[in-house]
Design a protein around this motif. Structure first.
Motif, PDB file in Angstrom:
ATOM      1  N   LYS A   1       6.812  13.960  -6.091  1.00 46.08           N
ATOM      2  CA  LYS A   1       8.197  14.417  -6.037  1.00 46.08           C
ATOM      3  C   LYS A   1       8.582  15.013  -4.693  1.00 46.08           C
ATOM      4  O   LYS A   1       9.701  15.439  -4.529  1.00 46.08           O
TER       5      LYS A   1
ATOM      6  N   ILE B   1       8.568  -1.429  -2.251  1.00 45.55           N
ATOM      7  CA  ILE B   1       9.318  -1.709  -3.480  1.00 45.55           C
ATOM      8  C   ILE B   1      10.003  -3.073  -3.368  1.00 45.55           C
ATOM      9  O   ILE B   1       9.955  -3.880  -4.301  1.00 45.55           O
TER      10      ILE B   1
ATOM     11  N   ASP C   1      10.071  -2.406 -17.368  1.00 46.10           N
ATOM     12  CA  ASP C   1      10.004  -0.940 -17.288  1.00 46.10           C
ATOM     13  C   ASP C   1       9.660  -0.497 -15.864  1.00 46.10           C
ATOM     14  O   ASP C   1      10.243   0.461 -15.346  1.00 46.10           O
ATOM     15  N   GLU C   2       8.718  -1.187 -15.240  1.00 49.61           N
ATOM     16  CA  GLU C   2       8.363  -0.876 -13.852  1.00 49.61           C
ATOM     17  C   GLU C   2       9.534  -1.170 -12.923  1.00 49.61           C
ATOM     18  O   GLU C   2       9.780  -0.421 -11.971  1.00 49.61           O
TER      19      GLU C   2
ATOM     20  N   MET D   1      12.683  -0.953 -13.569  1.00 51.38           N
ATOM     21  CA  MET D   1      13.660   0.129 -13.687  1.00 51.38           C
ATOM     22  C   MET D   1      13.197   1.368 -12.915  1.00 51.38           C
ATOM     23  O   MET D   1      13.996   1.994 -12.197  1.00 51.38           O
ATOM     24  N   LYS D   2      11.923   1.718 -13.034  1.00 46.85           N
ATOM     25  CA  LYS D   2      11.386   2.870 -12.296  1.00 46.85           C
ATOM     26  C   LYS D   2      11.508   2.649 -10.795  1.00 46.85           C
ATOM     27  O   LYS D   2      11.873   3.556 -10.054  1.00 46.85           O
ATOM     28  N   ASP D   3      11.180   1.427 -10.358  1.00 47.88           N
ATOM     29  CA  ASP D   3      11.248   1.114  -8.923  1.00 47.88           C
ATOM     30  C   ASP D   3      12.677   1.190  -8.401  1.00 47.88           C
ATOM     31  O   ASP D   3      12.926   1.709  -7.314  1.00 47.88           O
TER      32      ASP D   3
ATOM     33  N   GLU E   1      15.138   2.982  -9.672  1.00 45.52           N
ATOM     34  CA  GLU E   1      15.510   4.404  -9.661  1.00 45.52           C
ATOM     35  C   GLU E   1      14.904   5.114  -8.457  1.00 45.52           C
ATOM     36  O   GLU E   1      15.572   5.912  -7.791  1.00 45.52           O
ATOM     37  N   GLU E   2      13.634   4.821  -8.176  1.00 45.37           N
ATOM     38  CA  GLU E   2      12.969   5.436  -7.019  1.00 45.37           C
ATOM     39  C   GLU E   2      13.651   5.008  -5.727  1.00 45.37           C
ATOM     40  O   GLU E   2      13.919   5.836  -4.848  1.00 45.37           O
TER      41      GLU E   2
ATOM     42  N   THR F   1      16.911   6.844  -5.215  1.00 41.01           N
ATOM     43  CA  THR F   1      16.677   8.223  -4.768  1.00 41.01           C
ATOM     44  C   THR F   1      16.313   8.258  -3.286  1.00 41.01           C
ATOM     45  O   THR F   1      16.839   9.073  -2.519  1.00 41.01           O
TER      46      THR F   1
END
Length: 67
Positions: free
Chosen positions: A4, A19, A31-32, A34-36, A38-39, A42
């Protein structure tokens, strides 16, 4: 993000490249993905903040020189 802490600008660009490569190679599941995404979102926001802050600092320094 894996951790973080805020990444440096250089680290951020490197992570975004990783990414992007993963997305281009269609690695991972939904699922991965979506996480990627989102990351990446950010990281992009943090980079924009850093660039805007740097632009303001440089502008201020140039104003000092001109006065």
């Amino acid at each position: 993000m894996p951790n973080k802490k805020k990444l440096s600008y250089k680290e951020s660009i490197k992570r975004l490249s990783t990414i992007l490569e993963k997305l281009e190679n269609q690695e991972g599941d939904i699922d991965e993905l979506m996480k990627d995404v989102e990351e990446a979102t950010t990281i992009i926001k943090q980079c924009r903040e850093k660039l805007r802050g740097t632009e303001e600092q440089l502008s201020s320094k140039f104003d000092e020189i001109d006065n």
